[in-house]
Design a protein around this motif. Structure first.
Motif, mmCIF file in Angstrom:
data_model
loop_
_atom_site.group_PDB
_atom_site.id
_atom_site.type_symbol
_atom_site.label_atom_id
_atom_site.label_comp_id
_atom_site.label_asym_id
_atom_site.label_seq_id
_atom_site.Cartn_x
_atom_site.Cartn_y
_atom_site.Cartn_z
ATOM 1 N N MET A 21 164.045 -71.267 110.105
ATOM 2 C CA MET A 21 163.213 -71.697 108.979
ATOM 3 C C MET A 21 162.423 -72.953 109.323
ATOM 4 S SD MET A 21 165.359 -70.685 105.517
ATOM 5 C CE MET A 21 165.519 -72.326 105.063
ATOM 6 N N ILE A 22 162.959 -73.812 110.178
ATOM 7 C CA ILE A 22 162.210 -74.980 110.639
ATOM 8 C C ILE A 22 161.010 -74.526 111.466
ATOM 9 C CG2 ILE A 22 162.308 -77.087 112.032
ATOM 10 C CD1 ILE A 22 165.316 -77.200 111.378
ATOM 11 N N GLY A 23 161.203 -73.535 112.324
ATOM 12 C CA GLY A 23 160.090 -72.979 113.093
ATOM 13 C C GLY A 23 159.050 -72.322 112.204
ATOM 14 N N LEU A 24 159.498 -71.641 111.171
ATOM 15 C CA LEU A 24 158.574 -71.023 110.226
ATOM 16 C C LEU A 24 157.779 -72.084 109.467
ATOM 17 C CD1 LEU A 24 157.615 -68.342 109.039
ATOM 18 C CD2 LEU A 24 159.415 -68.553 107.331
ATOM 19 N N LEU A 25 158.422 -73.207 109.145
ATOM 20 C CA LEU A 25 157.714 -74.308 108.501
ATOM 21 C C LEU A 25 156.645 -74.873 109.427
ATOM 22 C CD1 LEU A 25 157.370 -76.317 106.171
ATOM 23 C CD2 LEU A 25 159.139 -77.714 107.260
ATOM 24 N N ALA A 26 156.952 -75.007 110.707
ATOM 25 C CA ALA A 26 155.963 -75.494 111.669
ATOM 26 C C ALA A 26 154.778 -74.537 111.754
ATOM 27 C CB ALA A 26 156.598 -75.672 113.043
ATOM 28 N N LEU A 27 155.049 -73.239 111.771
ATOM 29 C CA LEU A 27 153.978 -72.248 111.810
ATOM 30 C C LEU A 27 153.144 -72.291 110.531
ATOM 31 C CD1 LEU A 27 152.681 -69.836 113.280
ATOM 32 C CD2 LEU A 27 154.311 -68.381 112.085
ATOM 33 N N THR A 28 153.797 -72.438 109.390
ATOM 34 C CA THR A 28 153.078 -72.519 108.122
ATOM 35 C C THR A 28 152.195 -73.754 108.054
ATOM 36 O OG1 THR A 28 154.897 -71.363 107.039
ATOM 37 C CG2 THR A 28 153.371 -72.545 105.615
ATOM 38 N N LEU A 29 152.720 -74.886 108.526
ATOM 39 C CA LEU A 29 151.908 -76.106 108.555
ATOM 40 C C LEU A 29 150.686 -75.938 109.455
ATOM 41 C CD1 LEU A 29 154.619 -78.906 108.662
ATOM 42 C CD2 LEU A 29 153.038 -78.401 106.799
ATOM 43 N N GLN A 30 150.873 -75.280 110.597
ATOM 44 C CA GLN A 30 149.755 -75.057 111.506
ATOM 45 C C GLN A 30 148.686 -74.194 110.841
ATOM 46 O OE1 GLN A 30 148.798 -76.151 114.463
ATOM 47 N NE2 GLN A 30 147.034 -74.792 114.465
ATOM 48 N N LEU A 31 149.105 -73.156 110.146
ATOM 49 C CA LEU A 31 148.139 -72.274 109.496
ATOM 50 C C LEU A 31 147.501 -72.922 108.272
ATOM 51 C CD1 LEU A 31 150.082 -68.920 109.747
ATOM 52 C CD2 LEU A 31 148.120 -69.644 111.094
ATOM 53 N N GLU A 32 148.241 -73.784 107.596
ATOM 54 C CA GLU A 32 147.715 -74.431 106.398
ATOM 55 C C GLU A 32 146.682 -75.508 106.727
ATOM 56 O OE1 GLU A 32 147.157 -75.019 102.447
ATOM 57 O OE2 GLU A 32 148.503 -73.509 103.285
ATOM 58 N N PHE A 33 146.969 -76.316 107.726
ATOM 59 C CA PHE A 33 146.067 -77.426 108.054
ATOM 60 C C PHE A 33 144.955 -77.028 109.021
ATOM 61 C CE2 PHE A 33 149.965 -80.077 107.110
ATOM 62 C CZ PHE A 33 149.519 -80.437 105.856
ATOM 63 N N ILE A 34 145.025 -75.881 109.612
ATOM 64 C CA ILE A 34 144.052 -75.299 110.532
ATOM 65 C C ILE A 34 143.970 -76.055 111.855
ATOM 66 C CG2 ILE A 34 141.650 -74.600 110.881
ATOM 67 C CD1 ILE A 34 141.496 -73.995 107.947
ATOM 68 N N THR A 35 144.155 -77.339 111.845
ATOM 69 C CA THR A 35 144.161 -78.099 113.098
ATOM 70 C C THR A 35 145.576 -78.589 113.367
ATOM 71 O OG1 THR A 35 143.656 -80.156 111.956
ATOM 72 C CG2 THR A 35 141.786 -78.874 112.788
ATOM 73 N N PHE A 36 145.854 -78.823 114.616
ATOM 74 C CA PHE A 36 147.184 -79.304 115.017
ATOM 75 C C PHE A 36 147.236 -80.798 114.722
ATOM 76 C CE2 PHE A 36 150.581 -80.382 118.015
ATOM 77 C CZ PHE A 36 151.469 -79.379 117.727
ATOM 78 N N ASN A 37 147.974 -81.191 113.701
ATOM 79 C CA ASN A 37 148.043 -82.598 113.317
ATOM 80 C C ASN A 37 149.443 -83.155 113.546
ATOM 81 O OD1 ASN A 37 149.545 -81.603 111.262
ATOM 82 N ND2 ASN A 37 148.050 -81.954 109.650
ATOM 83 N N VAL A 38 149.662 -84.381 113.092
ATOM 84 C CA VAL A 38 150.918 -85.067 113.351
ATOM 85 C C VAL A 38 152.099 -84.393 112.637
ATOM 86 C CG1 VAL A 38 150.690 -86.762 111.473
ATOM 87 C CG2 VAL A 38 151.995 -87.342 113.526
ATOM 88 N N TRP A 39 151.892 -83.832 111.451
ATOM 89 C CA TRP A 39 152.981 -83.173 110.726
ATOM 90 C C TRP A 39 153.414 -81.889 111.422
ATOM 91 C CZ3 TRP A 39 155.330 -86.313 107.787
ATOM 92 C CH2 TRP A 39 154.639 -87.324 107.148
ATOM 93 N N LEU A 42 155.339 -82.940 114.486
ATOM 94 C CA LEU A 42 156.660 -83.448 114.135
ATOM 95 C C LEU A 42 157.636 -82.308 113.828
ATOM 96 C CD1 LEU A 42 158.413 -85.972 113.463
ATOM 97 C CD2 LEU A 42 157.656 -85.659 111.107
ATOM 98 N N VAL A 43 157.227 -81.352 113.008
ATOM 99 C CA VAL A 43 158.115 -80.248 112.641
ATOM 100 C C VAL A 43 158.355 -79.318 113.830
ATOM 101 C CG1 VAL A 43 158.393 -78.257 111.109
ATOM 102 C CG2 VAL A 43 157.473 -80.380 110.212
ATOM 103 N N ALA A 44 157.345 -79.086 114.649
ATOM 104 C CA ALA A 44 157.532 -78.255 115.840
ATOM 105 C C ALA A 44 158.485 -78.937 116.825
ATOM 106 C CB ALA A 44 156.190 -77.971 116.503
ATOM 107 N N SER A 45 158.393 -80.241 116.944
ATOM 108 C CA SER A 45 159.304 -80.983 117.821
ATOM 109 C C SER A 45 160.737 -80.912 117.300
ATOM 110 C CB SER A 45 158.874 -82.443 117.934
ATOM 111 O OG SER A 45 157.603 -82.537 118.494
ATOM 112 N N ILE A 46 160.904 -81.036 115.991
ATOM 113 C CA ILE A 46 162.238 -80.922 115.396
ATOM 114 C C ILE A 46 162.809 -79.529 115.650
ATOM 115 C CG2 ILE A 46 163.482 -80.842 113.188
ATOM 116 C CD1 ILE A 46 161.624 -83.108 112.242
#
Length: 124
Positions: A21-39, A42-46
């Motif tokens: 689910m942490i990986g899914l959150l990282a994927l969702t953040l990537q798709l939501e923000f369209i660009t690879f940002n700090v959030w 951070l979640v992908a690193s976690i």
């Protein structure tokens, strides 16, 4: 002999579902923000740290009289006497047994599984 193990059964499935689910959150953040940002970073690193932690902290060591299990968040290890193991079932990828009124389901490597099977067979 030393190797790695994973918790089997339903509890292992639940633990890995939380990590995924942490990986899914990282994927969702990537798709939501369209660009690879700090959030997203951070979640992908976690997620990567959690996966490495889950794999490398589950260690099993087999000695003459004991099976030592090093668990994820414990700095101590669980020591299981081979002669105290009851109701042993060897599965295709691991072992299920009872010890001190607790049930354990472990997924093991083939080498470790056969070594434990040989030790338990020799004791009984």
């Amino acid at each position: 002999m030393r190797s790695y193990y994973q918790t089997g059964g339903l509890s292992g499935l639940v633990i890995w579902a939380w990590v995924l689910m942490i990986g899914l959150l990282a994927l969702t953040l990537q798709l939501e923000f369209i660009t690879f940002n700090v959030w997203t970073y951070l979640v992908a690193s976690i997620f990567v740290v959690a996966v490495v932690f889950m794999v490398l902290r589950h260690k099993v060591e087999l000695t003459d009289d004991y099976i030592h299990l090093k668990q994820i968040l414990s700095f101590n290890r669980l020591s299981i006497r081979l002669d105290g193991i009851k109701h042993v079932q060897m599965t295709k990828h691991g072992i299920i047994f009872d010890y001190n009124d607790n049930s354990y389901d472990l997924l093991l490597t083939k080498k470790m599984r056969s070594a434990i099977e040989q030790k338990i067979g020799a004791k009984k």
